[in-house]
Structures are given as structure tokens and as C-alpha cells.
Design an enzyme around this catalytic site. Structure first.
Site, PDB file in Angstrom:
ATOM      1  N   GLY A  79      31.603  71.410  54.229  1.00 15.42           N
ATOM      2  CA  GLY A  79      31.864  72.919  53.671  1.00 15.42           C
ATOM      3  C   GLY A  79      31.575  72.984  52.253  1.00 15.42           C
ATOM      4  O   GLY A  79      32.064  72.174  51.456  1.00 15.42           O
ATOM      5  N   GLY A 128      32.545  75.576  49.231  1.00 16.65           N
ATOM      6  CA  GLY A 128      33.134  76.729  48.841  1.00 16.65           C
ATOM      7  C   GLY A 128      33.348  76.872  47.553  1.00 16.65           C
ATOM      8  O   GLY A 128      32.810  76.149  46.825  1.00 16.65           O
ATOM      9  N   GLY A 152      35.312  74.083  45.703  1.00 21.91           N
ATOM     10  CA  GLY A 152      34.884  72.490  45.647  1.00 21.91           C
ATOM     11  C   GLY A 152      34.201  72.193  46.759  1.00 21.91           C
ATOM     12  O   GLY A 152      34.018  73.196  47.667  1.00 21.91           O
ATOM     13  N   LYS A 181      38.743  66.514  50.118  1.00 16.07           N
ATOM     14  CA  LYS A 181      38.201  67.728  49.344  1.00 16.07           C
ATOM     15  C   LYS A 181      38.147  67.275  47.917  1.00 16.07           C
ATOM     16  O   LYS A 181      39.258  66.972  47.256  1.00 16.07           O
ATOM     17  CB  LYS A 181      39.131  68.706  49.865  1.00 16.07           C
ATOM     18  CG  LYS A 181      38.800  70.013  49.127  1.00 16.07           C
ATOM     19  CD  LYS A 181      39.644  71.358  49.436  1.00 16.07           C
ATOM     20  CE  LYS A 181      39.014  72.604  48.659  1.00 16.07           C
ATOM     21  NZ  LYS A 181      39.750  73.838  49.003  1.00 16.07           N
ATOM     22  N   ASP A 219      46.289  82.645  49.570  1.00 10.63           N
ATOM     23  CA  ASP A 219      44.817  82.905  49.817  1.00 10.63           C
ATOM     24  C   ASP A 219      44.402  82.851  51.378  1.00 10.63           C
ATOM     25  O   ASP A 219      43.596  82.306  51.936  1.00 10.63           O
ATOM     26  CB  ASP A 219      43.840  81.803  49.121  1.00 10.63           C
ATOM     27  CG  ASP A 219      42.415  82.263  49.168  1.00 10.63           C
ATOM     28  OD1 ASP A 219      42.233  83.476  49.275  1.00 10.63           O
ATOM     29  OD2 ASP A 219      41.532  81.469  48.797  1.00 10.63           O
TER      30      ASP A 219
HETATM   31  N1  LIG Z   1      40.957  69.545  57.287  1.00  4.31           N
HETATM   32  C1  LIG Z   1      39.586  70.202  57.415  1.00  4.31           C
HETATM   33  N2  LIG Z   1      39.026  69.989  58.857  1.00  4.31           N
HETATM   34  C2  LIG Z   1      37.827  70.637  59.060  1.00  4.31           C
HETATM   35  N3  LIG Z   1      37.283  71.415  58.473  1.00  4.31           N
HETATM   36  C3  LIG Z   1      37.947  71.760  57.315  1.00  4.31           C
HETATM   37  C4  LIG Z   1      38.943  71.259  56.849  1.00  4.31           C
HETATM   38  N4  LIG Z   1      39.333  71.830  55.615  1.00  4.31           N
HETATM   39  C5  LIG Z   1      38.285  72.720  55.260  1.00  4.31           C
HETATM   40  N5  LIG Z   1      37.200  72.856  56.321  1.00  4.31           N
HETATM   41  C6  LIG Z   1      36.088  73.651  56.523  1.00  4.31           C
HETATM   42  O1  LIG Z   1      35.622  73.674  55.082  1.00  4.31           O
HETATM   43  C7  LIG Z   1      35.538  75.116  54.827  1.00  4.31           C
HETATM   44  C8  LIG Z   1      35.903  75.152  53.291  1.00  4.31           C
HETATM   45  O2  LIG Z   1      37.064  74.467  52.901  1.00  4.31           O
HETATM   46  P1  LIG Z   1      38.094  75.188  52.297  1.00  4.31           P
HETATM   47  O3  LIG Z   1      39.416  74.374  51.888  1.00  4.31           O
HETATM   48  O4  LIG Z   1      38.649  76.431  52.507  1.00  4.31           O
HETATM   49  O5  LIG Z   1      37.555  75.234  50.729  1.00  4.31           O
HETATM   50  P2  LIG Z   1      37.199  76.403  49.715  1.00  4.31           P
HETATM   51  O6  LIG Z   1      38.296  76.177  48.618  1.00  4.31           O
HETATM   52  O7  LIG Z   1      35.871  75.884  49.070  1.00  4.31           O
HETATM   53  O8  LIG Z   1      37.574  77.717  50.308  1.00  4.31           O
HETATM   54  C9  LIG Z   1      36.643  75.802  55.495  1.00  4.31           C
HETATM   55  O9  LIG Z   1      36.470  77.100  55.668  1.00  4.31           O
HETATM   56  C10 LIG Z   1      36.605  75.050  56.900  1.00  4.31           C
HETATM   57  O10 LIG Z   1      35.486  75.454  57.792  1.00  4.31           O
END
Ligand SMILES: Nc1ncnc2c1ncn2[C@@H]1O[C@H](COP(=O)(O)OP(=O)(O)O)[C@@H](O)[C@H]1O
Ligand SMILES: [Mg+2]
Length: 361
Positions: A19, A21, A24, A42, A143
Site C-alpha cells: 500500500g 498512503g 509512507g 513500513k 486516525d
Molecule cells: N501490517 C499490515 N499487514 C497487511 N497490510 C497492511 C499492514 N499495514 C498496512 N497494511 C495495508 O496498507 C495500507 C496502508 O497502510 P497504513 O499503515 O494505513 O499507511 P498510511 O499511513 O499510508 O495510511 C492499509 O490500509 C492496509 O491495507
């Protein structure tokens, strides 16, 4: 943003991008030290121009990541490591095989979820929020929104995306981040408290019940968009989304209590409906018995071989409910009536049905 490749810390081999976003990039990686186990790395956004900002961000990241790694809850994605490499910040966490609620909703083309499902997720979220708010000092999630809530393939709910990056940037006026529709008014000027998370949970419930993002800075009523939502749950959502903090529930625990309160519109298998039907069933059986005994001679005069009439308990309940004093409804688990139980027959319609019932013998 330059994308990360290869192996980090001699340990995490980047496999693919999960992903991307605002905060990051989220990578799927393999932990080569732990049997190639899948994990998530991440990379946090890093666009500080001044060196002092970078330094402050680094120490902030350190503190926050350590705090995150200490949190342990079945509904919070487990952070296992954090580091900075080549001037970038990374968090390592458990990989959740599943999907976030925002993309699940997109896949169902905005079709609202069933009220019961929404209430059950909301209760799970209340449990996580209670856990976070009980930390010393309290951790405010800040959030909560559908894209930060994952449902694993096994059906387990997990919060991802703790706002480290957001906090790192908190000093930069231009990048204060709010999630339109999900952030409460007070977060627009930076003063989040535990009730800010309750607002965001109300907004998330609104989304799940209607398939629409809530309107920002406004009390949103799910009923206005989906008439199937009970008035009771509508009032819960509205209270969560009160613009004034003081008008909301005071804690996640209080909201949880409100969600458990059994005052939703009657559905066929909720305890109140069950009770109404069964009281109705008893009244019906007694009435039929009286009629039957009184009318038996007349009935007999018309039938050459009278069989005892089989009395069917009406409206889906079984005869056993009447005959067997030990009978308990599996839905109630044999427990005593709960809060919200009415000791009267409130369902006029089922009484009307009953009168029609003897014809069905
Ligand atoms: N630990 C994880 N395992 C699987 N998918 C994840 C995980 N963390 C995030 N994601 C996927 O990646 C997307 C973006 O991650 P997120 O931490 O929300 O980042 P942002 O800060 O860009 O919103 C999430 O909506 C989810 O679908
Ligand atoms: Mg996110």
C-alpha cells in the site's frame, strides 16, 4: 519518493508494495532471520528540509516506536522492530493477511453492512480503544477510519497505522493531517483527547452503515441514508459525533455499554423478539386448548375418526418450548433476560396473527 529495495538491516527482504498512503509506503517483506516469515515493513515519509527537524523527528520516532512495540493486544497489529537506515525510518510489524474496511466496502460497491456486523466490529474497536486509553499516559489513536482497520482472512479485526509519521510532522503547520469526515473538530486545531477517537469510531460506523463517507464537521445520521438502520443505533452514532467533546460518550467503555444495550429494532432472533413470540405462543396454546376442549363434541360429530389435534406452536417456536420447563433458547444461552427486557407483549402484530392461527390446524 524513492522506493526501497533489497534487504534492510540484513534481515528484511522487500518483496512487494502492499500500500502507498499519505504517510509512507507499506511493503510486504520476508524476515530472513526468522524462517522467511512474512512481515510488513513500513517506510515513513521523510521530507524534512532542516537538520534540526530531522533530529527531532528521529528522537520522536524512537520514543514512539518503542511505545508501539510495547503494546500488545489481539486487535492491534504487533510491531516487532524499528530502525532507521539511510536517513529513512522503518517500522516492522506482523503481516495481516486480509483487507482493510475501505477496500472491502469498495469491492461491495458501497453496499451497507448489516447493523449486527457493524455493532460487533464497533464493540471490538471499543475494546482496543479502552486498552489504548488505559495506557499511562493514554495512547490516543487519532486516525481511526475504515482504511486503518483490517479484517484478516480469519475474520479478526486489527488496527494498523499508528500515526508516528503524523506526530513527527506535528510541528510543521502545513502538514497537520486530519482525515476529512473522520477527524473531530478539536483535531483541526491539534487538541486530540480520548473522545476524539470516539468521534472517529462514530464516523466509521456511519460509513459501514451507509457506504458513504461522513460529512466533515457535522453530526451525521445513518438513518437519513439507510432506513434499515435502527433509531437506537442512529442515536448512538450521533452521540459519538457530537461536535462538543462533552456531549459525546465519556469513554470507550461507556460507548461499549451503549452498543451492548439490546434496544435495536426487532429482528427475528434477538432476545426481545424471542420473548415476545414465546409469551404469545403460550397465550395461543392456552386459547387453542380452551377452544379445543369446548368444541371437541361438535368437532367429533363431524369426524368419524377423530384424531387429537396437533397443536403447532406459532411463529417458529417449538412445542418443546411449552412442554419442557427446562427448555431454554439457544440464542439466550439459557441465561436470564437482559437489560431492556419488556414484561409485556409489545408486538401487536403477533397477537393479530394468533387469532388467525386456529384455522391452520
Ligand atoms: N501490517 C499490515 N499487514 C497487511 N497490510 C497492511 C499492514 N499495514 C498496512 N497494511 C495495508 O496498507 C495500507 C496502508 O497502510 P497504513 O499503515 O494505513 O499507511 P498510511 O499511513 O499510508 O495510511 C492499509 O490500509 C492496509 O491495507
Ligand atoms: Mg492508513
Amino acid at each position: 519518493m524513492m522506493s526501497t529495495q533489497g534487504t534492510l538491516q540484513n534481515r528484511y527482504r522487500i518483496e512487494s508494495v502492499l500500500g502507498q498512503g499519505g504517510m509512507g509506503t507499506v511493503y510486504l517483506a520476508k524476515d530472513i532471520r526468522l524462517d522467511e516469515r512474512l512481515c510488513v515493513v513500513k517506510e515513513l515519509r521523510d521530507d524534512f528540509y532542516r537538520d534540526e527537524d530531522k533530529q527531532r523527528a528521529l528522537s520522536f520516532f524512537d520514543r514512539e516506536a518503542r511505545m508501539l512495540a510495547r503494546l500488545k493486544h489481539g486487535s492491534i497489529v504487533q510491531v516487532s522492530d524499528y530502525f532507521s537506515e539511510q536517513g529513512k525510518y522503518f517500522l516492522v510489524m506482523e503481516y495481516v493477511e486480509g483487507e482493510n474496511l475501505h477496500s472491502i466496502m469498495q469491492k461491495r460497491e458501497g453496499e451497507a453492512f448489516d447493523e449486527k456486523q457493524v455493532v460487533s466490529w464497533a464493540i471490538e474497536i471499543c475494546d482496543v480503544l479502552s486498552y489504548l486509553h488505559a495506557q499511562d499516559p493514554p495512547v490516543i489513536y487519532r486516525d481511526l477510519k475504515p482504511s486503518n482497520i483490517m479484517i484478516s482472512s480469519g475474520g479478526q479485526l486489527k488496527l494498523v497505522d499508528f500515526g508516528i509519521a503524523r506526530k513527527i510532522e506535528a510541528d510543521d503547520e502545513n502538514t497537520r493531517v486530519v482525515s476529512a469526515g473522520y477527524s473531530p473538530p478539536e483535531q483541526y486545531w491539534g487538541a486530540a483527547n480520548i473522545q476524539s477517537d470516539l468521534y472517529a469510531l462514530g464516523a466509521t460506523m456511519f460509513f459501514l452503515l451507509t457506504g458513504k463517507d461522513p460529512e466533515p464537521l457535522k453530526i451525521n445520521s445513518p438513518c437519513e441514508h439507510n432506513s434499515e438502520v435502527s433509531e437506537y443505533l442512529d442515536s448512538v452514532v450521533q452521540k459519538c459525533m457530537a461536535q462538543e467533546t462533552a456531549q459525546r460518550y465519556s469513554s470507550a467503555r461507556e460507548l461499549r455499554e451503549a452498543l451492548l444495550y439490546d434496544d435495536y429494532e426487532e429482528e427475528p432472533d434477538n432476545p426481545k423478539g424471542w420473548f415476545t413470540r414465546n409469551v404469545a405462543a403460550v397465550i395461543f396454546i392456552v386459547a387453542v386448548a380452551l377452544v379445543f376442549i369446548g368444541w371437541e363434541p361438535i368437532v367429533n360429530s363431524f369426524k368419524s375418526d377423530p384424531k387429537p389435534a396437533k397443536v403447532n406452536a406459532p411463529l417458529g417456536s417449538s412445542e418443546k418450548a411449552v412442554d419442557d420447563p427446562t427448555y431454554s433458547d439457544p440464542l439466550l444461552g439459557g441465561v436470564a433476560p437482559q437489560k431492556g427486557f419488556a414484561l409485556q407483549v409489545t408486538d401487536e402484530a403477533s397477537l393479530t396473527d394468533l387469532e388467525a392461527r386456529p384455522k391452520q390446524k
